[in-house]
Design a protein around this motif. Sequence first.
Motif, mmCIF file in Angstrom:
data_model
loop_
_atom_site.group_PDB
_atom_site.id
_atom_site.type_symbol
_atom_site.label_atom_id
_atom_site.label_comp_id
_atom_site.label_asym_id
_atom_site.label_seq_id
_atom_site.Cartn_x
_atom_site.Cartn_y
_atom_site.Cartn_z
ATOM 1 N N THR A 101 0.799 -1.225 0.000
ATOM 2 C CA THR A 101 0.000 0.000 0.000
ATOM 3 C C THR A 101 0.835 1.279 0.000
ATOM 4 O O THR A 101 0.280 2.379 0.025
ATOM 5 C CB THR A 101 -0.919 0.007 1.222
ATOM 6 O OG1 THR A 101 -0.118 -0.222 2.406
ATOM 7 C CG2 THR A 101 -1.974 -1.083 1.125
ATOM 8 N N THR A 102 2.159 1.181 -0.046
ATOM 9 C CA THR A 102 3.026 2.357 -0.024
ATOM 10 C C THR A 102 2.770 3.236 -1.249
ATOM 11 O O THR A 102 2.741 2.736 -2.369
ATOM 12 C CB THR A 102 4.511 1.933 -0.005
ATOM 13 O OG1 THR A 102 4.745 1.110 1.135
ATOM 14 C CG2 THR A 102 5.423 3.152 0.057
ATOM 15 N N PRO A 103 2.586 4.562 -1.059
ATOM 16 C CA PRO A 103 2.400 5.459 -2.215
ATOM 17 C C PRO A 103 3.575 5.373 -3.182
ATOM 18 O O PRO A 103 4.730 5.246 -2.762
ATOM 19 C CB PRO A 103 2.302 6.841 -1.570
ATOM 20 C CG PRO A 103 1.827 6.580 -0.173
ATOM 21 C CD PRO A 103 2.455 5.280 0.225
ATOM 22 N N GLN A 104 3.288 5.452 -4.462
ATOM 23 C CA GLN A 104 4.314 5.330 -5.489
ATOM 24 C C GLN A 104 5.408 6.386 -5.332
ATOM 25 O O GLN A 104 6.583 6.139 -5.624
ATOM 26 C CB GLN A 104 3.675 5.440 -6.876
ATOM 27 C CG GLN A 104 4.627 5.131 -8.026
ATOM 28 C CD GLN A 104 5.138 3.693 -7.990
ATOM 29 O OE1 GLN A 104 4.381 2.766 -7.713
ATOM 30 N NE2 GLN A 104 6.422 3.501 -8.261
ATOM 31 N N GLN A 105 5.036 7.577 -4.858
ATOM 32 C CA GLN A 105 6.007 8.638 -4.683
ATOM 33 C C GLN A 105 7.132 8.206 -3.741
ATOM 34 O O GLN A 105 8.316 8.474 -3.982
ATOM 35 C CB GLN A 105 5.306 9.894 -4.133
ATOM 36 C CG GLN A 105 6.257 11.063 -3.866
ATOM 37 C CD GLN A 105 5.982 11.733 -2.522
ATOM 38 O OE1 GLN A 105 5.521 11.100 -1.579
ATOM 39 N NE2 GLN A 105 6.301 13.015 -2.449
ATOM 40 N N LYS A 106 6.782 7.516 -2.655
ATOM 41 C CA LYS A 106 7.791 7.085 -1.687
ATOM 42 C C LYS A 106 8.661 5.965 -2.266
ATOM 43 O O LYS A 106 9.863 5.906 -2.006
ATOM 44 C CB LYS A 106 7.120 6.635 -0.394
ATOM 45 C CG LYS A 106 6.442 7.770 0.357
ATOM 46 C CD LYS A 106 5.880 7.298 1.692
ATOM 47 C CE LYS A 106 5.275 8.454 2.462
ATOM 48 N NZ LYS A 106 4.748 8.032 3.776
ATOM 49 N N ILE A 107 8.051 5.106 -3.040
ATOM 50 C CA ILE A 107 8.815 4.039 -3.690
ATOM 51 C C ILE A 107 9.824 4.644 -4.663
ATOM 52 O O ILE A 107 11.003 4.279 -4.681
ATOM 53 C CB ILE A 107 7.864 3.075 -4.424
ATOM 54 C CG1 ILE A 107 6.919 2.390 -3.433
ATOM 55 C CG2 ILE A 107 8.646 2.032 -5.221
ATOM 56 C CD1 ILE A 107 5.810 1.587 -4.095
ATOM 57 N N ASP A 108 9.371 5.611 -5.446
ATOM 58 C CA ASP A 108 10.242 6.237 -6.439
ATOM 59 C C ASP A 108 11.392 6.994 -5.783
ATOM 60 O O ASP A 108 12.536 6.946 -6.264
ATOM 61 C CB ASP A 108 9.429 7.187 -7.321
ATOM 62 C CG ASP A 108 8.432 6.463 -8.216
ATOM 63 O OD1 ASP A 108 8.593 5.244 -8.405
ATOM 64 O OD2 ASP A 108 7.493 7.109 -8.709
ATOM 65 N N ARG A 111 13.983 4.523 -4.476
ATOM 66 C CA ARG A 111 14.750 3.983 -5.602
ATOM 67 C C ARG A 111 15.734 5.030 -6.139
ATOM 68 O O ARG A 111 16.877 4.708 -6.485
ATOM 69 C CB ARG A 111 13.793 3.531 -6.703
ATOM 70 C CG ARG A 111 14.487 2.858 -7.888
ATOM 71 C CD ARG A 111 13.497 2.334 -8.890
ATOM 72 N NE ARG A 111 12.771 1.157 -8.381
ATOM 73 C CZ ARG A 111 11.466 1.139 -8.142
ATOM 74 N NH1 ARG A 111 10.739 2.218 -8.346
ATOM 75 N NH2 ARG A 111 10.887 0.043 -7.692
ATOM 76 N N LEU A 122 7.805 -5.199 -2.272
ATOM 77 C CA LEU A 122 6.507 -4.820 -1.723
ATOM 78 C C LEU A 122 5.820 -6.065 -1.185
ATOM 79 O O LEU A 122 5.507 -6.984 -1.940
ATOM 80 C CB LEU A 122 5.654 -4.155 -2.796
ATOM 81 C CG LEU A 122 6.280 -2.919 -3.476
ATOM 82 C CD1 LEU A 122 5.342 -2.361 -4.544
ATOM 83 C CD2 LEU A 122 6.623 -1.854 -2.451
ATOM 84 N N ASP A 315 3.721 14.780 0.879
ATOM 85 C CA ASP A 315 3.075 14.427 -0.377
ATOM 86 C C ASP A 315 1.973 15.446 -0.641
ATOM 87 O O ASP A 315 0.976 15.498 0.089
ATOM 88 C CB ASP A 315 2.492 13.011 -0.274
ATOM 89 C CG ASP A 315 1.826 12.549 -1.559
ATOM 90 O OD1 ASP A 315 1.706 13.367 -2.502
ATOM 91 O OD2 ASP A 315 1.405 11.381 -1.613
#
Length: 416
Positions: A101-108, A111, A122, A315
């Motif tokens: 469920t982690t927002p994509q912004q935090k994943i990006d 990375r 994930l 965010d």
Amino acid sequence: MTKQDVENAALALREIFPATPLQLNDHLSARYGATVFLKREDLSPVRSYKIRGAFNFLRKALAAGAVGKTFVCASAGNHAQGFAFVCRHFGVPGVVFMPVTTPQQKIDKTRMFGGEFITIRLVGDIFDQCYQAARDHVDAIGGVMVPPFDHADIIEGQATVAAEIAEQLPGGVVPDLVALPVGGGGLSAGVTGYFADTLSVDRFVFCEPAGAPSLKRSLETGGVVTLDQVDNFVDGAAVARVGDLNFAALRAFAPEQVMLLPENAICLTIIDMLNVEGVVLEPAGALSITALEILGRERLEGKTVIAVVSGGNFDFERLPDVKERAMRYAGLKKYFILRMAQRPGALRDFLNLLGDEDDIARFEYLKKSARNFGSVLIGIETRHAENFPALKARFDAAGLRYQDITENEILANLVI
């Protein structure tokens, strides 16, 4: 942890970034009649202090022979980003476990900071599932787990905030109050430990979100408490259990020194600092400044205050919700359920009750509850909080049946 250990860690940190500034804030100083310094951890390379503990942990682990090992962490926020940055700096492989469920912004962002040295996995819908998967992975590969706060090397790394403050304060200035945000307690344990021989215990105030009072409840009972549930709105500090080592370092403080700050009050701080100062704060990063507002001018006037701003990873997709909650806390927006007559002119009659500074922000028929009446959800904004008592008085004089649901969390969450 000795002062020399912390100062050595601070010196080592200069490999990756300069000391974050300790800034005199004119806006807050004028508001409270005090001298208010902000320790700007939101200006670190990953926009939070978490990089300090991660760097110190890996630095010491590699020196102790962990070369060739894979480092692992579980985090959906600032710890993951700091960990990723440090893995890239040292050129070591790292695996970050995040909930699905982690927002994509935090994943990006994680990375981006880690580059080729980081693998992101994930796993699970909630953090507990993700954390267990990380621990299982460490056992399976013989890796090294990098905890977010409950480790001596993490605490020592976070204590470098205090070492910098001591060096940056103008000569001869001793703070009367140091406001520290609290999640797992690593920052607070480190800062208070460093200042133990120079500042008395009564000069600290700890700032927890009202929905995650793990330190306060633990101090009240005399032992570490695991909360049954937490409000995750202040995601950087919404921790169900303060760290064991961290609590051991903080147990001498009184429960009254822990301030529980309403999530909506934190939103008001975020909006104020963005509009007035142009400073972007995440909810956890706004905790210490919110505490100053709750303490107020009467308790701060004439004092030298340091507020640690722990992070700025905000965010902006959350901004509408933050603004909404801020207005509700400031008393500038309220929601009502009205029983409105189903007849020509009823809406016009209602509109005539509004004042010159009142504005309808939401109007929605919920259902037709009777043949001649309907239930209406209405949101009203105004310029000054004192306008609402007068508006309610006009409602009453007109015989209007209504219910103010602004502070009714259960009902508001269902219909707003």
